[in-house]
Scaffold this motif. Structure first.
Motif: not given
Length: 560
Positions: A212-218, A190-192
């Motif tokens: 989209d990138a944030a939701v994909r990661w979650l 999460v820090a990276q």
């Protein structure tokens, strides 16, 4: 007309010649001396130290090691214990790598490749052998791509290689929209992740891609990552997200609906669109734009028109001719990857075996080795530095089930697992790392059966899987990906040209209808820029498409 050189010029030329000869002679002399010393080392003659690595012994000369490495210079010229020892143990080192470094110190020759570069860089950094470190950095700079840029950046940090770090970070920022869909990005902590998503220099077409990138990661590990939702979605500059995307996509996301703090961010983004321009300026970082992806241009290659290579600029709907030194191709396909257009297959009286390449940045053409089986009416798409070609037909023959892969880095072809069904005149796209092929015709390209069949290939398992079929069988249709949907546009059905448009929802494995075109196309060529699909070329059987069509996927509207 002839002339005489002045005495001064003649003298100057003579001195330069003498200096060049002296330099060559010095180089030959040094090479000869080092060659003799290397032979002495290999014979164990006059060696005064032995490097011990995991039980393997490497005799050497202290003076040579000290001259090439600041590490060994300090070790042998100070009062360190090793300065008096006949044997020096190098812990946490690999014997094969130390052997390569010693060979380099004596010969100035070393082979850096993908299998040893990381270990060589680590050792060269630890033992302070700068020439090898520079060679490793240059090699890695040439290997940076979407699949490894984050890893190379982290490696550069550990190895104190600022030049390599800058190159890897620049690549990530410019190619963010490719990188965030790959495993290396999804496995960040999460820090990276938040450090990267906060950057102004991320190159995107719209802030929706950051969302989209944030939701994909979650969602990659939703059980363990749900606790970071506020922190991660706080990186998204919701005021920069369009009203339509906020209302239709973001608000409908279950993760956000269940989190009051995230809903508050979304509402704040919506309120931004109601503010005056003056009030918007006071919002600081949350409304500061990212680096914009360059204006897109769509290129058309081939066809029967006099000028067969042209650019279309969606911004002003203008066309620009491209100089092309090669002959026209019939029934070829073109793919874009890393600023290069690859034109494959097709024929001009006879099948064309080579692959023509156009570098967009340099405006230059060159050729490479084409697919192992030259053919017409094939389809292709690109994924992670590789170009996948599928199907097609050899002159006068039936459709093929061939599936091949071209690695753009090694410039080599491989034959992969054949498709489940032979086909030609079909469409192929990449989505989420998988290769989709849809429609086409089986048997003869002229009279063969038109298909609605679809299948998907996973490069990791090298296996094909059949998917839900299209609502209408079609060939020579346009096929593009927009927001996790695969759109099939026009083409030719069993009884003629089609005006229908449909899309495949990847998440539900379903095809659904969309607004039809105001025109029936026997062949259709289209491309997507953001949420808009541009239909740029087509043949109706009695005439060609005279206008560019635009299909807005967010509103399901299509027109001129």
């Amino acid at each position: 007309m002839t002339g005489m050189a002045s005495p001064e010029k003649a003298s100057s030329s003579k001195k330069k010649g003498e200096r060049k000869c002296a330099t060559k002679e010095e180089y030959r002399q040094l090479s000869s001396i080092m060659g003799v010393m290397n032979n002495l080392r290999k014979q164990g003659t006059l060696c005064d130290v032995t490097l011990v690595v995991q039980g393997k012994h490497f005799p050497a000369h202290r003076v040579v090691l000290a001259a090439a490495s600041h590490f060994f210079s300090l070790m042998f010229t100070t009062r360190m214990m090793e300065s008096m020892s006949h044997e020096v143990e190098l812990r946490s080192a690999e014997p094969e790598i130390i052997e390569l470094l010693i060979e380099f110190i004596y010969t100035a020759r070393i082979s850096v490749n993908s299998s040893n570069v990381q270990s060589l860089l680590d050792a060269a950094n630890q033992y302070q052998i700068e020439p090898v470190k520079r060679m490793c950095v240059e090699f890695l700079k040439g290997q940076i791509d979407a699949t490894n840029c984050l890893g190379i950046s982290a490696l550069a940090d550990c190895m104190d290689c600022p030049e390599l770090k800058v190159a890897a970070d620049d690549f990530f920022q410019i190619h963010f929209t490719e990188v965030y869909k790959l495993d290396e990005f999804l496995q960040l902590d999460v820090a990276q992740l938040t450090h990267l998503l906060h950057q102004d220099k991320l190159t995107v077409r719209a802030e929706a891609q950051i969302y989209d990138a944030a939701v994909r990661w979650l969602k990659y590990d939703v059980c363990n990552r749900k606790q970071y939702m506020v922190e991660v979605l706080g990186c998204v500059r919701f005021p920069l997200v369009s009203k339509t995307f906020l209302s239709k996509t973001v608000q409908a996301e279950p993760l956000i609906q269940d989190n009051p703090q995230c809903l508050k961010m979304v509402i704040g983004g919506m309120r931004y669109h109601l503010l005056s321009l003056e009030d918007r300026e006071d919002l600081g970082e949350s409304s500061r734009p990212r680096r914009k992806k360059h204006d897109y241009r769509i290129a058309l290659f081939g066809g029967s028109q006099p000028q067969s290579c042209r650019y279309f600029n969606p911004k002003d709907s203008s066309w620009t001719d491209i100089r092309c030194p090669f002959e026209k191709r019939r029934d070829a396909t073109a793919i874009f990857w890393d600023n290069v257009v690859y034109i494959l297959g097709g024929s001009q009286l006879f099948p064309i075996k080579r692959m023509d390449c156009y570098n967009v940045l340099k405006d230059s053409w060159y050729s490479k080795l084409g697919p192992p089986t030259p053919r017409d009416s094939l389809a292709a798409c690109a994924a992670q530095g590789k170009i996948y070609t599928s199907g097609g037909s050899e002159v006068g023959s039936s459709a093929l089930d061939l599936f091949e892969c071209y690695d753009t880095r090694t410039e080599s072809w491989q034959i992969k697992t054949s498709m489940l069904m032979a086909r030609c005149s079909h469409g192929s796209v990449e989505a989420n790392g998988l290769i989709y092929v849809c429609g086409g015709t089986v048997g003869n390209n002229v009279s063969g059966r038109v298909l609605n069949n679809c299948e998907v290939y996973d490069p990791n398992t090298q296996q094909w899987r059949e998917l839900c079929g299209m609502r209408e069988a079609r060939k020579n249709h346009g096929l593009v990906v927009v927001n996790n949907r695969i759109y099939a546009v026009g083409g030719q059905g069993a009884i003629g040209g089609l005006d229908s448009v449909e899309y495949y929802d990847i998440a539900t494995n379903e095809w659904r209808g969309a607004s039809p075109m105001p025109w029936r196309g026997v062949t259709v060529k289209c491309a997507a820029v953001g949420d808009i699909i541009y239909v740029l070329a087509g043949f109706q059987g009695v005439g060609r498409l005279g206008h560019t069509l635009e299909y807005h996927t967010d509103t399901d509207r299509l027109g001129y």
